[in-house]
Design a protein around this motif. Sequence first.
Motif, PDB file in Angstrom:
ATOM      1  N   UNK A   1       0.830  -1.210   0.000  1.00  0.00           N
ATOM      2  CA  UNK A   1       0.000   0.000   0.000  1.00  0.00           C
ATOM      3  C   UNK A   1       0.860   1.254   0.000  1.00  0.00           C
ATOM      4  N   UNK A   2       1.933   1.238   0.770  1.00  0.00           N
ATOM      5  CA  UNK A   2       2.808   2.402   0.812  1.00  0.00           C
ATOM      6  C   UNK A   2       3.514   2.615  -0.526  1.00  0.00           C
ATOM      7  N   UNK A   3       3.926   1.528  -1.156  1.00  0.00           N
ATOM      8  CA  UNK A   3       4.571   1.628  -2.467  1.00  0.00           C
ATOM      9  C   UNK A   3       3.573   2.140  -3.509  1.00  0.00           C
ATOM     10  N   UNK A   4       2.368   1.569  -3.484  1.00  0.00           N
ATOM     11  CA  UNK A   4       1.334   1.938  -4.452  1.00  0.00           C
ATOM     12  C   UNK A   4       1.001   3.427  -4.355  1.00  0.00           C
ATOM     13  N   UNK A   5       1.027   3.965  -3.148  1.00  0.00           N
ATOM     14  CA  UNK A   5       0.673   5.372  -2.948  1.00  0.00           C
ATOM     15  C   UNK A   5       1.675   6.321  -3.593  1.00  0.00           C
ATOM     16  N   UNK A   6       2.862   5.837  -3.912  1.00  0.00           N
ATOM     17  CA  UNK A   6       3.886   6.700  -4.526  1.00  0.00           C
ATOM     18  C   UNK A   6       3.812   6.706  -6.039  1.00  0.00           C
TER      19      UNK A   6
END
Length: 248
Positions: A235-240
Amino acid sequence: MATPSLLLLLADGRFPAGAHAHSGGLEAAVAAGRVTDLASLEAFLAGRLATAGLVGAAFAAAAHRVAMPEMVGSAHPARSAVRSDASAGSAARSGALARLDAELDARTAAPALRAVSRRQGRALLRAGRAIWSDAPFVDLPATPGGAHQPLVLGLLCAAAGLSRLETATIAAYGTVTGAASAGVRLLGLDPYRVQALLVGLADACDGTAADAARAADDPPERLPAAAAPLADIHAEIHATWEVRLFAS
């Protein structure tokens, strides 16, 4: 007992709450090569149901319990809308919902997922207020970004006169159907086979909902806290990402 139409309407992906814009973490999992076909999609959905599905369903059921305390232990309450009033119960509801919101926040490790949950809560709340304008949505915590989606769902289902178990079922169902639909778009899978996969998960979904509905009797700090660290990382990667098909 026949399935009520309101349960079908609230579980429908076409309900105007923006669920279609989210993949439930599948887009990042596909990009990472962890979901590539029907078998790996099934494993992904089963894992999501056992973690985010159980937690979300338990908190939705707990919010429903706060909204309808007189219906605790009732499998099927009378299907009349719950009306908000100016009674002293409003302060108690506000306090209980604030505790639930804080506990769910603590169980959502990734900031990106906390933001998504609150964003989906705002979208669901807009729909709920338009349909059940006199439901006690005012008792939701006034936290930055709005209340978490499961809490809004619990109040919305109470307003619709649905039972606690039905509320948990909608929550659990939504955690797998959205990701399954995203799988068709992201992987080009046969939609008929994906639906067959969902049929195979139906018993697990019902079992998760039943566990969540029972857990709602516990105090907030003892509600399920199943976690999926890899989903948090994704999720953190996707948000970037600057370019993506889904919001989450």
